[in-house]
Each structure stands twice: as C-alpha cells, then as structure tokens.
Scaffold this active site. Structure first.
Site, PDB file in Angstrom:
ATOM      1  N   LYS B  94       0.879  -1.177   0.000  1.00 31.08           N
ATOM      2  CA  LYS B  94       0.000   0.000   0.000  1.00 31.08           C
ATOM      3  C   LYS B  94       0.910   1.219   0.000  1.00 31.08           C
ATOM      4  CE  LYS B  94      -2.993   2.843   2.700  1.00 31.08           C
ATOM      5  NZ  LYS B  94      -3.619   3.118   3.977  1.00 31.08           N
ATOM      6  N   GLY B 155      -7.651   9.256   9.429  1.00 27.80           N
ATOM      7  CA  GLY B 155      -7.932   9.387  10.854  1.00 27.80           C
ATOM      8  C   GLY B 155      -8.983  10.430  11.207  1.00 27.80           C
ATOM      9  N   ALA B 182      -9.284   5.542   3.917  1.00 24.53           N
ATOM     10  CA  ALA B 182      -9.064   6.689   4.812  1.00 24.53           C
ATOM     11  C   ALA B 182     -10.285   7.592   4.958  1.00 24.53           C
ATOM     12  CB  ALA B 182      -7.897   7.559   4.348  1.00 24.53           C
ATOM     13  N   GLY B 183     -10.481   8.063   6.176  1.00 20.21           N
ATOM     14  CA  GLY B 183     -11.521   9.039   6.462  1.00 20.21           C
ATOM     15  C   GLY B 183     -12.841   8.454   6.924  1.00 20.21           C
ATOM     16  N   ASN B 204      -9.023   1.960   9.706  1.00 15.88           N
ATOM     17  CA  ASN B 204      -8.255   1.530  10.878  1.00 15.88           C
ATOM     18  C   ASN B 204      -8.742   2.250  12.133  1.00 15.88           C
ATOM     19  OD1 ASN B 204      -6.293   0.914  12.826  1.00 15.88           O
ATOM     20  ND2 ASN B 204      -4.577   1.254  11.494  1.00 15.88           N
ATOM     21  N   THR B 205      -8.566   3.580  12.155  1.00 19.35           N
ATOM     22  CA  THR B 205      -8.863   4.357  13.352  1.00 19.35           C
ATOM     23  C   THR B 205     -10.290   4.142  13.851  1.00 19.35           C
ATOM     24  OG1 THR B 205      -7.337   6.003  12.491  1.00 19.35           O
ATOM     25  CG2 THR B 205      -8.719   6.677  14.326  1.00 19.35           C
TER      26      THR B 205
END
Lengths: 319, 255
Positions: B94, B155, B182-183, B204-205
């Site tokens: 990635k 994040g 992301a986001g 992830n976050t």
C-alpha cells in the site's frame, strides 16, 4: 529457610515481598542484578497512579482494581502526591479530549481559566482539559528504595528455597510463553523554570504523552509504546515526539537539560491485563505492561491472599 | 472481489495500528471478517525485535498488505517498500506518499513516480490517492491495477467528503477495483461507499479507537455487506417529490 523465595526485585517482586512480610511470612529476595536499578523496567516508569486516565485504553478491571493502589503505597511509607492528573489537548485536537472524556470516568471538565488555576505555568494556552481529581503519583525510584530497604537482595539462591514466586518480568518468557515486550522510551529533564505540580497528559491522535513532576525542577517525560521488545538505543523519532510534546505543554522546556534517556521493554500479556499465574508450585506475578506502580500492589495482595489464605482473586489464574 | 489475481472473500480491509491490545486486535479482525490487514513497517519495527507482533499478524490468517505510512517522498517510500517486501514476504504494497503534514493529503506526483518504479520492480501497488481522475489514469499507466482514493483525511472520521467526485471516479474506472481508503468514521460511511459501487473499504482508526473495537469491527463488517448488497440490488433514484407507495385511488374510504 524462608517461607517464600521471590525471584526478581523489580516493582512486582518488591510489592509481593512487602505484602507477604507484612502478613508475617518470612521472605527472601533473589535477583542476579542485585538491588533495583537501571537493569529493570521498574526503574524507568512514570509512577502515575492514574486508574481513571488508564481507562482510556485499559480494560475496566485495571481501572477498578487499581483505584486502591495509592493507599497501598502510602501505607508502605512511600511519599504519594495526591494532586490528581490534568489532561489537556491543543485546540486542533479538541476532538481527542471529547473521546477521552467519553472513555474515562472520574474527571471534571476544566476550561482555560480552570487549567490556569490548577497549573499557573500553563497560563491559558489550552482552551479545555479534564481534571482527574482523585489520582496520584509517586517517584518510582524512591518507592523501590523504600520497599527494598528491609531486605538483602541475594544474587543467587544461597539457602534452601521456600515456595517459589517468580517476578522476573520479561525474563519469565521461558515459562510464560504468552508474554511479549512493548518497548518504551522516556526522558528525564531538569527545567527549574517550569513549575508543574501534578502529572500533565497531552492528547494527540498519534502520540499521547505525559509529564510527571519529580520535584526540584526535574520531570519525567514519557513514554512511547512500540510493539517490539528491543531495548537498544533510543530512536530519533521517539526523541522528536517526546520533546515536541514537552515543548507543546510549555515552550520553556526548550531550555531543559536532558538528564537521562531511558529505553526498556514492558512485559505484557496479549490482553495487556496483569495477572498472577499459579502453576506447578510456582506463583508468577507478571504482565504489568504500562501499569507497574498502579497494578503491582493489586497483584501482590492477590498473590498473598492466594498463598496465605487460599483466596482466588479476580486476577488469579490457576494453570 | 479480485485484486492482482487474488480473490478476497471480504470487501473490508482493516489496519492494525492503535488497538488497546493485541487480544482486542485479534478479536476485532475475527468479528469484522476482514480479508486484508495493513501493517506499518515503520511503527512496529522489524527484525528479531518485532517478531511477536508479526507472528500475531500472521496468525490472523488474512492477507497482509504492508504500507509505507509516514513516507514523504518517492525515494523514501520505495526504500520502505523494498524493506517491507523482505520483512513481510509479499510483493503487495500500500503506497502512501504524504504531501501535507496536517491533512496527510497524498503527494500525487511522488506517488505516481514511486508507483512506476515499484511496479517495474515487480510490486503489486495499492496507491493511496485522491479522487482526481487524471492521477488515477497516471497510476494505472504506471502499472497499478487498483486505486485507493481517500474518503477524507486519514484518521479524521469525516466520511466521504466528495461524493460527487468519488461517483465520477467509479464511472470513469468502471472495470478497475476501487477501494475507499481513509476518512471512514462510522459504518454508514462504509455502507455509503459500497452503495456507490466501490469494491471495498479500508479503515483503521474508526475501529481501533472506538470505545468497543470488537463490536465496532462487527458493525463495519455488517455495513460493508449491506452496502454491497444494496449496490447489487440497484437502488432507486432519489426524486424531488413524494410518491406514495400505496395508491390512493381505489381505497375504500377517502377522508
């Protein structure tokens, strides 16, 4: 012959030795490295007794059982400072503060004026914070010295062994296969121009850090959390993160002297919950992770209850 | 879905950073059903020292996708990718080349440069990009067979900031696997991406820092499944006026 032979004179070993001795048992302490010092990760700890704050990432049992630790330490004659914990976030990370407040208990919200009233040094640089009134801190090296004083630490087992208690930390991986190391890096700074009277935690999405006052202008700044057990030299990235956090809390830290740089690996089980393991005649106290001074008294009383009264506490596992 | 000739049995990809403990990470993966785990070479350092963490990731039984998180130039990202290939024993990467410290917006110029070099060296590149169509074209020309546009800054949990742009991208690259990376903050964001026809989401976050990561992982797994089912079921078009689902004419009583 002593009733108990405790292997490892770090915070776990010393707490259980003190607890057993207080209950009338005879105890011998064995550590090939001798009295507590730089060789053990207890030496490098922050010494925060912060069950509320730790609830942000720790399981509930840690916050609940750790709540009595400040009293335990005070009962040993260790100087415990009960001035709470102040948690702040820069304006741009305000959402981190909301998250922290949701995930923890025992705090009150404070605004810029409230923060200034608690720690005038911070003036009004932070618009909002959380104050954990019932938390405390101690100086780990003073605490270790206090606990070890009644004992002679033997380098090797000289007499016949009593019941074996294993407090060797990460070295006990030969028996406790599930243990892993979590690397931490910390600094000790001297900066007399900064006056902080309680631990201050700075929230940041990627690197939450804290400063613990040690008195006379000395501060402990910690700590990184990296999933490996290397104890080698401090990494530049860690220094950058730690120092930039200190600088964000107060720019006066830019003039601090760096007295010490500490690197060690914390012993942890996969759920990061400390426990007492009873197996084949040996009792292990281990997995204290980042909760050494908060949870060692809990493990010590758990082990003593088991060894001297047959009581099976919440953190006891019989294998 | 299939990426670089590999069939994946889930459309959810999960990161491995920031969990409260390895035990929670493992349980979250299990609850989510995710098929891919991203790992950062930088953070969880390697060699003998990081072996315990790496063993735990391997034990998850999912495909590992190393990332170049934190790299700020093509050269740095290429070096990190080469190390990751050695450590994690996979040619998947990635590719992140960060161009802006506050928003973590990708440096698309460095990204295209690094993607071309890594593809030439046999890597299967998963580029973290924006919804810019021309950047997408350049990445495909550089050898990428999948594109990973952001929903919002890494994040931030803001969801899909530019639904129109992402929709355009989906139409433009109809046959290319597209992953919103992301986001994502809550399961409805993930479901929305899937409803738009994206092939997968990567996050992830939103799971790792939730109050209960395991329950949140399960919620995300369910939302990705629901969003994909909805996409395949062909949703209705939004209209400007109401239209009753039950005809009024012919009702027994008109009041």
């Amino acid at each position: 012959m002593s009733d108990f032979s405790i292997f490892g004179a770090g915070v776990a070993g010393l707490c259980v030795a003190s607890e057993l001795r207080a209950r009338g048992a005879s105890v011998q302490l064995i550590d090939p490295a001798g009295a507590p010092g730089q060789h053990g990760c207890s030496w490098w700890a922050g010494g925060m007794l912060a069950p509320g704050c730790e609830g942000e990432s720790a399981p509930e049992v840690v916050s609940r059982l750790g709540a009595t630790s400040a009293d335990w330490w005070a009962a040993q004659g260790v100087a415990v400072t009960r001035r709470g914990t102040l948690v702040v976030a820069p304006p741009r990370d305000r959402t981190e503060l909301n998250r922290y407040a949701r995930l923890t208990q025992g705090h009150v919200a404070v605004d810029a004026a409230g923060i200034e009233a608690l720690e005038p040094q911070l003036e009004r640089r932070f618009p909002a914070g959380l104050y954990f009134e019932n938390e405390a801190h101690l100086n780990p090296r003073d605490a270790l010295a206090k606990l070890v004083a009644p004992f002679d630490v033997e380098r090797e087992l000289e007499t016949r062994a009593g019941r074996r208690i294993d407090c060797r930390g990460l070295a006990a991986r030969d028996a406790l296969k599930a243990l892993r190391g979590v690397r931490g890096e910390m600094l000790i700074l001297r900066c007399p121009s900064v006056v902080l009277t309680r631990p201050v935690r700075l929230l940041h999405p990627r690197m939450p850090l804290y400063i613990v006052p040690r008195g006379e202008g000395v501060y402990m700044l910690g700590a990184t959390m990296i999933e490996n057990d290397g104890r080698g030299h401090v990494r530049a990235r860690a220094l950058l993160e730690l120092l930039s956090a200190a600088y964000a809390i107060d720019p006066a830290f830019g003039e601090a002297e760096v007295l010490e740089i500490g690197v060690d690996a914390r012993p942890a089980f996969s759920d990061n919950v400390p426990r007492v393991v009873a197996r084949e005649g040996t009792v292990y106290l281990n997995g204290l992770f980042r909760h050494g001074y908060l949870m060692a008294p809990v493990l010590a009383t758990t082990a003593a209850d088991y060894l001297m009264g047959g009581v099976k506490g919440e953190l006891l596992r019989e294998d | 879905m299939e990426v670089y000739g590999v069939a994946l049995n889930s459309r959810l990809m999960l990161g491995t950073a920031q969990y409260p403990s390895p035990a929670v990470l493992q349980a979250a993966f299990e609850a989510s059903g995710a098929a891919v785990a991203t790992v950062s070479l930088r953070r969880e350092s390697t060699g003998g020292e990081g072996q315990a963490f790496w063993s735990m990731i391997q034990a998850l039984g999912v495909r590992v996708l190393p990332n170049t998180a934190g790299c700020q130039s093509a050269k740095e990202a290429i070096t990190t990718a080469l190390m990751a290939r050695e450590v994690f024993d996979t040619d998947w990467i990635k590719l992140e080349v960060i161009g802006h410290n506050d928003t973590l917006q990708p440096d698309v110029f460095g990204l295209v440069e690094a993607a071309a070099e890594l593809s030439a060296q046999g890597f299967k590149v998963f580029p973290y990009c924006t919804e810019d169509l021309i950047v997408g074209e350049k990445l495909l020309a550089a050898g990428c067979e999948v594109l990973m546009p952001w929903g919002a800054p890494i994040g931030s949990g803001r969801g899909l900031n530019n639904v129109h742009g992402l929709t355009r991208m989906r139409h433009e690259f109809a046959s290319i696997p597209l992953v919103v990376d992301a986001g994502i903050g809550v399961p409805s964001h993930a479901a929305q991406a899937m409803e738009l026809g994206f092939d997968a989401v990567l996050l992830n976050t939103a799971v790792a820092r939730a109050g209960d990561p395991v329950a949140m992982a399960q919620a995300f797994g369910a939302s990705v499944t629901a969003g994909r089912m909805a996409f395949e079921a062909v949703p209705i078009e939004a209209a400007d006026t109401g239209s009753a689902s039950t005809p009024v004419l012919g009702k027994a009583f008109l009041s």
